[in-house]
Motif scaffolding. Structure first.
Motif, PDB file in Angstrom:
ATOM      1  N   GLU A 124       2.327   1.656  -3.518  1.00  0.00           N
ATOM      2  CA  GLU A 124       1.312   2.213  -4.426  1.00  0.00           C
ATOM      3  C   GLU A 124       1.177   3.718  -4.230  1.00  0.00           C
ATOM      4  OE1 GLU A 124      -1.503  -1.773  -4.781  1.00  0.00           O
ATOM      5  OE2 GLU A 124      -1.923  -0.297  -3.219  1.00  0.00           O
ATOM      6  N   GLN A 125       1.195   4.175  -2.975  1.00  0.00           N
ATOM      7  CA  GLN A 125       1.099   5.616  -2.695  1.00  0.00           C
ATOM      8  C   GLN A 125       2.337   6.354  -3.192  1.00  0.00           C
ATOM      9  OE1 GLN A 125       0.448   5.582   1.523  1.00  0.00           O
ATOM     10  NE2 GLN A 125      -1.718   5.017   1.333  1.00  0.00           N
ATOM     11  N   LEU A 126       3.526   5.787  -2.959  1.00  0.00           N
ATOM     12  CA  LEU A 126       4.763   6.433  -3.401  1.00  0.00           C
ATOM     13  C   LEU A 126       4.861   6.503  -4.927  1.00  0.00           C
ATOM     14  CD1 LEU A 126       7.324   5.004  -0.829  1.00  0.00           C
ATOM     15  CD2 LEU A 126       6.578   7.393  -1.056  1.00  0.00           C
ATOM     16  N   GLN A 146       2.602   7.292  -6.850  1.00  0.00           N
ATOM     17  CA  GLN A 146       1.865   8.494  -7.245  1.00  0.00           C
ATOM     18  C   GLN A 146       2.742   9.748  -7.167  1.00  0.00           C
ATOM     19  OE1 GLN A 146      -1.186   7.986  -8.585  1.00  0.00           O
ATOM     20  NE2 GLN A 146      -0.684   5.863  -8.150  1.00  0.00           N
ATOM     21  N   LEU A 147       3.821   9.696  -6.385  1.00  0.00           N
ATOM     22  CA  LEU A 147       4.731  10.832  -6.227  1.00  0.00           C
ATOM     23  C   LEU A 147       5.911  10.802  -7.200  1.00  0.00           C
ATOM     24  CD1 LEU A 147       5.017  10.905  -2.329  1.00  0.00           C
ATOM     25  CD2 LEU A 147       3.555  12.332  -3.768  1.00  0.00           C
ATOM     26  N   CYS A 148       6.029   9.735  -7.952  1.00  0.00           N
ATOM     27  CA  CYS A 148       7.200   9.543  -8.809  1.00  0.00           C
ATOM     28  C   CYS A 148       7.230  10.501  -9.996  1.00  0.00           C
ATOM     29  CB  CYS A 148       7.246   8.105  -9.324  1.00  0.00           C
ATOM     30  SG  CYS A 148       7.727   6.935  -8.043  1.00  0.00           S
ATOM     31  N   THR A 204       0.840  -1.214   0.000  1.00  0.00           N
ATOM     32  CA  THR A 204       0.000   0.000   0.000  1.00  0.00           C
ATOM     33  C   THR A 204       0.870   1.258   0.000  1.00  0.00           C
ATOM     34  OG1 THR A 204      -0.183  -0.153   2.407  1.00  0.00           O
ATOM     35  CG2 THR A 204      -1.999  -1.083   1.102  1.00  0.00           C
ATOM     36  N   GLU A 205       1.982   1.223   0.720  1.00  0.00           N
ATOM     37  CA  GLU A 205       2.896   2.367   0.722  1.00  0.00           C
ATOM     38  C   GLU A 205       3.590   2.514  -0.638  1.00  0.00           C
ATOM     39  OE1 GLU A 205       5.552   2.243   4.071  1.00  0.00           O
ATOM     40  OE2 GLU A 205       3.886   2.111   5.500  1.00  0.00           O
TER      41      GLU A 205
END
Length: 155
Positions: free
Chosen positions: A75-77, A79-81, A72-73
């Motif tokens: 997947e969230q990270l 989005q910041l790439c 889950t982390e």
């Protein structure tokens, strides 16, 4: 940890007859600076955060640190790439005493197939299977961080 690896183009898909495992990999870069890359990866059902240093003069060795993180982390990270995501399927093929990781790229890098073999020293010998093509270890265009910004289809 120092990573020592050699990278090659793959000239045929006959490696598919001998692979022992495969996983889909989706990865992006929080930083793609040549001095250090910071990668977020989802491999199968697992998440990873990896930091790699600059390659040495031979182009064969560089520092690598990797930590498994909750998916889950990851997947969230992702989005910041930075723009450009790598999507590939990795096949593991045992050849002699080494494991080749063969990446079959999709998406913007469709058509590219690369094989890497990790070594214990830069001088270590290893068996080269018939499907192995030209060595591209020192060609930065074949780094995933480069491919994320300059996809193979645009070459």
């Amino acid at each position: 940890m120092i990573e020592i690896e050699r990278k090659f183009l793959v000239k045929s898909k006959t490696f598919l007859d001998d692979y022992t495992r495969c996983n889909r990999i989706v990865q992006g870069y929080l930083s793609s600076s040549p001095e250090r890359t910071v990668r977020v990866r989802i491999k199968g059902e697992n998440g990873y955060l990896t930091i790699k240093g600059k390659s040495n003069e031979s182009g064969l060795s560089r520092y690598e640190w990797e930590k498994e993180i909750p998916i889950t982390e990851a997947e969230q990270l992702l989005q910041l790439c930075e723009k450009g995501v790598i999507d590939k399927t990795r096949y593991e093929v045992i050849v002699g005493t080494h494991v080749y990781e063969v990446d079959v790229f999709t998406g913007e890098n469709d058509g590219l197939i690369l094989a890497e073999v990790e070594l214990n020293s830069e001088e270590e010998s290893f068996e080269k299977p018939e499907w192995l093509g030209e060595e591209v270890t020192k060609d930065n265009r074949y780094y995933n961080s480069y491919l994320s910004k300059n996809p193979f289809k645009t070459w």
